[in-house]
Design an enzyme around this catalytic site. Sequence first.
Site, mmCIF file in Angstrom:
data_model
loop_
_atom_site.group_PDB
_atom_site.id
_atom_site.type_symbol
_atom_site.label_atom_id
_atom_site.label_comp_id
_atom_site.label_asym_id
_atom_site.label_seq_id
_atom_site.Cartn_x
_atom_site.Cartn_y
_atom_site.Cartn_z
ATOM 1 N N ASN A 138 0.435 13.524 2.650
ATOM 2 C CA ASN A 138 1.341 12.368 1.930
ATOM 3 C C ASN A 138 1.515 12.934 0.575
ATOM 4 O O ASN A 138 0.686 13.459 0.157
ATOM 5 C CB ASN A 138 0.520 11.132 1.977
ATOM 6 C CG ASN A 138 0.542 10.361 3.492
ATOM 7 O OD1 ASN A 138 1.626 10.595 4.101
ATOM 8 N ND2 ASN A 138 -0.466 10.032 3.623
ATOM 9 N N ASP A 188 -13.711 6.518 2.904
ATOM 10 C CA ASP A 188 -12.355 6.467 4.003
ATOM 11 C C ASP A 188 -11.601 7.878 4.111
ATOM 12 O O ASP A 188 -11.095 8.093 4.942
ATOM 13 C CB ASP A 188 -11.668 5.178 3.514
ATOM 14 C CG ASP A 188 -10.512 5.010 4.562
ATOM 15 O OD1 ASP A 188 -10.833 5.080 5.680
ATOM 16 O OD2 ASP A 188 -9.253 4.880 4.039
ATOM 17 N N ASP A 189 -11.592 8.214 2.934
ATOM 18 C CA ASP A 189 -10.751 9.741 2.824
ATOM 19 C C ASP A 189 -11.337 10.987 3.699
ATOM 20 O O ASP A 189 -10.626 11.583 4.324
ATOM 21 C CB ASP A 189 -10.965 10.186 1.463
ATOM 22 C CG ASP A 189 -10.122 9.146 0.282
ATOM 23 O OD1 ASP A 189 -9.301 8.924 0.465
ATOM 24 O OD2 ASP A 189 -11.351 9.041 -0.552
ATOM 25 N N ARG A 195 -8.989 11.047 -7.981
ATOM 26 C CA ARG A 195 -7.919 11.575 -7.093
ATOM 27 C C ARG A 195 -7.117 10.675 -6.364
ATOM 28 O O ARG A 195 -7.410 10.298 -5.198
ATOM 29 C CB ARG A 195 -8.836 12.545 -6.407
ATOM 30 C CG ARG A 195 -7.866 13.763 -5.700
ATOM 31 C CD ARG A 195 -7.924 13.464 -3.857
ATOM 32 N NE ARG A 195 -7.572 12.377 -3.443
ATOM 33 C CZ ARG A 195 -7.441 11.911 -2.313
ATOM 34 N NH1 ARG A 195 -8.124 12.618 -1.472
ATOM 35 N NH2 ARG A 195 -7.141 10.844 -1.931
ATOM 36 N N LYS A 219 -6.258 -1.574 -0.742
ATOM 37 C CA LYS A 219 -6.937 -1.331 0.485
ATOM 38 C C LYS A 219 -7.726 -2.702 0.908
ATOM 39 O O LYS A 219 -7.728 -2.983 2.077
ATOM 40 C CB LYS A 219 -8.157 -0.308 0.304
ATOM 41 C CG LYS A 219 -7.876 1.088 0.480
ATOM 42 C CD LYS A 219 -7.986 1.710 1.647
ATOM 43 C CE LYS A 219 -7.062 2.722 1.908
ATOM 44 N NZ LYS A 219 -7.640 4.305 2.387
ATOM 45 N N TYR A 239 0.672 -1.064 -0.066
ATOM 46 C CA TYR A 239 -0.135 -0.017 0.146
ATOM 47 C C TYR A 239 0.995 1.154 -0.032
ATOM 48 O O TYR A 239 1.744 1.270 -0.610
ATOM 49 C CB TYR A 239 -0.864 -0.137 1.136
ATOM 50 C CG TYR A 239 -2.082 0.990 0.949
ATOM 51 C CD1 TYR A 239 -2.781 0.574 -0.252
ATOM 52 C CD2 TYR A 239 -2.404 2.076 1.736
ATOM 53 C CE1 TYR A 239 -3.895 1.676 -0.706
ATOM 54 C CE2 TYR A 239 -3.433 2.827 1.374
ATOM 55 C CZ TYR A 239 -3.984 2.691 0.160
ATOM 56 O OH TYR A 239 -5.174 3.503 0.033
ATOM 57 N N GLU A 290 -13.316 5.272 -2.455
ATOM 58 C CA GLU A 290 -11.906 5.594 -2.238
ATOM 59 C C GLU A 290 -11.470 6.579 -3.308
ATOM 60 O O GLU A 290 -12.078 5.945 -4.457
ATOM 61 C CB GLU A 290 -11.105 4.402 -2.543
ATOM 62 C CG GLU A 290 -11.102 3.710 -1.120
ATOM 63 C CD GLU A 290 -10.224 4.124 0.030
ATOM 64 O OE1 GLU A 290 -9.479 5.131 -0.154
ATOM 65 O OE2 GLU A 290 -10.388 3.915 1.383
ATOM 66 N N ASP A 291 -10.849 7.490 -3.106
ATOM 67 C CA ASP A 291 -10.211 8.573 -3.754
ATOM 68 C C ASP A 291 -10.984 8.875 -5.010
ATOM 69 O O ASP A 291 -10.576 9.075 -6.336
ATOM 70 C CB ASP A 291 -8.882 7.588 -4.428
ATOM 71 C CG ASP A 291 -7.696 7.555 -3.485
ATOM 72 O OD1 ASP A 291 -8.134 8.029 -2.148
ATOM 73 O OD2 ASP A 291 -6.605 7.145 -3.541
HETATM 74 P P1 NAD Z 1 -8.240 17.640 -0.684
HETATM 75 O O1 NAD Z 1 -7.754 17.967 -2.174
HETATM 76 O O2 NAD Z 1 -9.781 17.356 -0.637
HETATM 77 O O3 NAD Z 1 -7.868 18.807 0.197
HETATM 78 C C1 NAD Z 1 -6.635 19.868 0.205
HETATM 79 C C2 NAD Z 1 -7.076 21.087 0.966
HETATM 80 O O4 NAD Z 1 -5.892 21.942 0.945
HETATM 81 C C3 NAD Z 1 -7.978 21.961 -0.229
HETATM 82 O O5 NAD Z 1 -9.040 22.343 0.662
HETATM 83 C C4 NAD Z 1 -7.063 23.117 -0.634
HETATM 84 O O6 NAD Z 1 -7.674 24.365 -1.271
HETATM 85 C C5 NAD Z 1 -6.222 23.180 0.556
HETATM 86 N N1 NAD Z 1 -4.897 23.982 0.042
HETATM 87 C C6 NAD Z 1 -4.427 23.853 -1.075
HETATM 88 N N2 NAD Z 1 -3.220 24.749 -1.009
HETATM 89 C C7 NAD Z 1 -3.267 25.209 0.279
HETATM 90 C C8 NAD Z 1 -2.317 26.214 0.645
HETATM 91 N N3 NAD Z 1 -1.233 26.825 0.117
HETATM 92 N N4 NAD Z 1 -2.619 26.432 2.278
HETATM 93 C C9 NAD Z 1 -3.718 26.011 2.874
HETATM 94 N N5 NAD Z 1 -4.508 25.227 2.236
HETATM 95 C C10 NAD Z 1 -4.405 24.813 0.848
HETATM 96 O O7 NAD Z 1 -7.399 16.634 -0.437
HETATM 97 P P2 NAD Z 1 -7.468 15.725 0.955
HETATM 98 O O8 NAD Z 1 -8.104 14.407 0.516
HETATM 99 O O9 NAD Z 1 -8.193 16.760 2.082
HETATM 100 O O10 NAD Z 1 -5.962 15.469 1.462
HETATM 101 C C11 NAD Z 1 -4.996 16.615 1.928
HETATM 102 C C12 NAD Z 1 -3.883 15.861 2.155
HETATM 103 O O11 NAD Z 1 -3.760 15.021 3.238
HETATM 104 C C13 NAD Z 1 -3.130 15.033 1.225
HETATM 105 O O12 NAD Z 1 -1.665 15.149 1.205
HETATM 106 C C14 NAD Z 1 -3.251 13.524 1.609
HETATM 107 O O13 NAD Z 1 -2.336 12.640 1.238
HETATM 108 C C15 NAD Z 1 -3.460 13.687 3.045
HETATM 109 N N6 NAD Z 1 -4.202 12.759 3.665
HETATM 110 C C16 NAD Z 1 -3.330 12.055 4.838
HETATM 111 C C17 NAD Z 1 -4.168 10.853 5.537
HETATM 112 C C18 NAD Z 1 -3.301 10.232 6.625
HETATM 113 O O14 NAD Z 1 -3.885 9.403 7.011
HETATM 114 N N7 NAD Z 1 -2.386 10.697 7.205
HETATM 115 C C19 NAD Z 1 -5.366 10.640 5.317
HETATM 116 C C20 NAD Z 1 -6.036 11.272 4.263
HETATM 117 C C21 NAD Z 1 -5.257 12.519 3.564
#
Ligand code: NAD
Length: 540
Positions: free
Chosen positions: A411, A261-262, A149, A167, A96, A238-239
């Site tokens: 990530n 899940d996201d 995505r 997954k 994964y 997912e995604d």
């Molecule tokens: P998403 O695209 O839905 O959300 C990202 C958000 O960040 C958006 O609202 C966007 O406008 C905002 N953004 C972009 N540029 C920015 C900036 N300069 N300043 C502030 N905000 C800004 O994506 P997501 O699904 O919410 O994922 C976001 C991140 O979280 C990804 O990198 C993902 O890998 C990570 N994530 C980690 C886990 C984990 O378990 N660790 C789980 C889910 C997502």
Amino acid sequence: MSPARHAAARALLADPLTNKGTAFTEDERDLFGLHGLLPPHVGTLDSQIERRMRALDSMGNDFQRYSFLRELQDSNEVLFHALVQSDLPKLLPLVYTPTVGEGCERFSEIWRRPRGVFLSYPNRHRIADILADPAFDRVKVVVVSDGERILGLGDQGAGGMGIPIGKLALYTACAGIHPAEVLPVLLDVGTDNRARREDPLYVGWRAPRVRGAEYDAFVETFVSAVHERLPGVLLQWEDFAGKNAYDLLGRYRDRLLSFNDDIQGTAATAVGTLLAAIRKTGVPLVEQRVVLLGAGAAGSGIAELLVKAMMAEGLDEAGARARIWAVDRDGLVLSDMVALPPQQVPLARRRDEIAGWTLPGSGVVGLRETVANVRPTVLIGASGQHRAFDERTIREMAAHVERPVIFPLSNPVSRAEAHPADLLAWSDGRAIVGSGSPFGVEGVTQVNNVYVFPGVGLGALASGATRVTEGMFMAAARRLGTLAGNRAGLLPPIDDLRQVALQVAVAVAAQAQEEGVASAPPAEFTEEAIHARMWKPHYD
Ligand code: NAD
């Protein structure tokens, strides 16, 4: 031997659910006519694991290892899962995240054998027929993506199939769901990734994405067909890209056993880890001040679950929301901003709430200004913005809080808001840090959804739940927050993921019963009963 017996022998070896490779015994070789098709040595599962581990170790890079493991899964599922479970910390990142990202990007290059189902838009009238395959009679969990995505890598079209496959491998590894009971599905509605579409090797449907009413009708056809074919199945989204993720969750969460899940799994993971962290600080949740950078699927999901957690500890909704500040790409989310995405509306602050803030001449309210004025106790990053937590901001935060809790969750590593070692250095070692990606920094916890979704699915199935409720995610978060015990980290180590899934499942099932959505008798979802239903790889 008759031609039919020869064909049956070959079919036995070709089916990954029945193939045992060299581990077929002499008796079985007699019975099924396998002599000659296999080398004479009769092996054991242990010797097979050793052989495959040696092969893995000799490979030059992780993508080769990923590809090798995919092929193994498609040839012998028992061996694949036994290998994965023999060393979860080593194998999980290969099966994964992070390796699955490249697995999706290069999916067409390594496609060999069918796994799961591709439901492409031109085949929309065949969906029920495709799902009618008796091979799917036992399916209990479907993970579906449309590939738009994929992690932080954008639209991968049909290559997104790597995510449902990965997954579901974790469902088996951590929650003991039998490999015959899982079904990865890719809804192939085209791709807007031109590089993929124009790649002569691309295995997906070469068309721009279908959108709007046609897309919705296609998904509806799929969901209805799954619901009819597999009543009681757990459907995990997912995604999917932002708006679709929310719309689909909203449309289907009250119609069948379904979650995203996201949005929801991430929220429960982050909130559970946060509960473990603040236990170390001694400051109750209702006294925390939380700043979130990035209010997309992950960030807003975390915020909403935090609101519920604070309300459960005595605050009213307004009081809980008053403790959370969301900063997105245009700065602090304010209610007078134009075209706020729907998920940000409840998180928005009124401009008069920041009237007394000290701001730079430009009037911009970025992360730094928000931290300086709010003096948060918790800072969570879900923005995908590399190095967005800079030294000045972190030093400012650490100047006012004894144990700042900082989670750069984005990530992969190239998107992380900060390197955990920097966070520790800038806070003189006082920060409690959880990161989305593994950095190998001592004392830093990896915060990954794998701590929650397998247990949520297992608990929902064991209790015969008819819906996955927000309360079940809250129960998962709370249980997760207690599991590290007296360990240094905030969560148990990856080696313990089966135990984590079991504990989360017990809590989720109990919550399902409390909310009246469980249909199984309680005796079927005691800890013992759930443990007993968790499949372990072995040859029958
Ligand atoms: P998403 O695209 O839905 O959300 C990202 C958000 O960040 C958006 O609202 C966007 O406008 C905002 N953004 C972009 N540029 C920015 C900036 N300069 N300043 C502030 N905000 C800004 O994506 P997501 O699904 O919410 O994922 C976001 C991140 O979280 C990804 O990198 C993902 O890998 C990570 N994530 C980690 C886990 C984990 O378990 N660790 C789980 C889910 C997502």
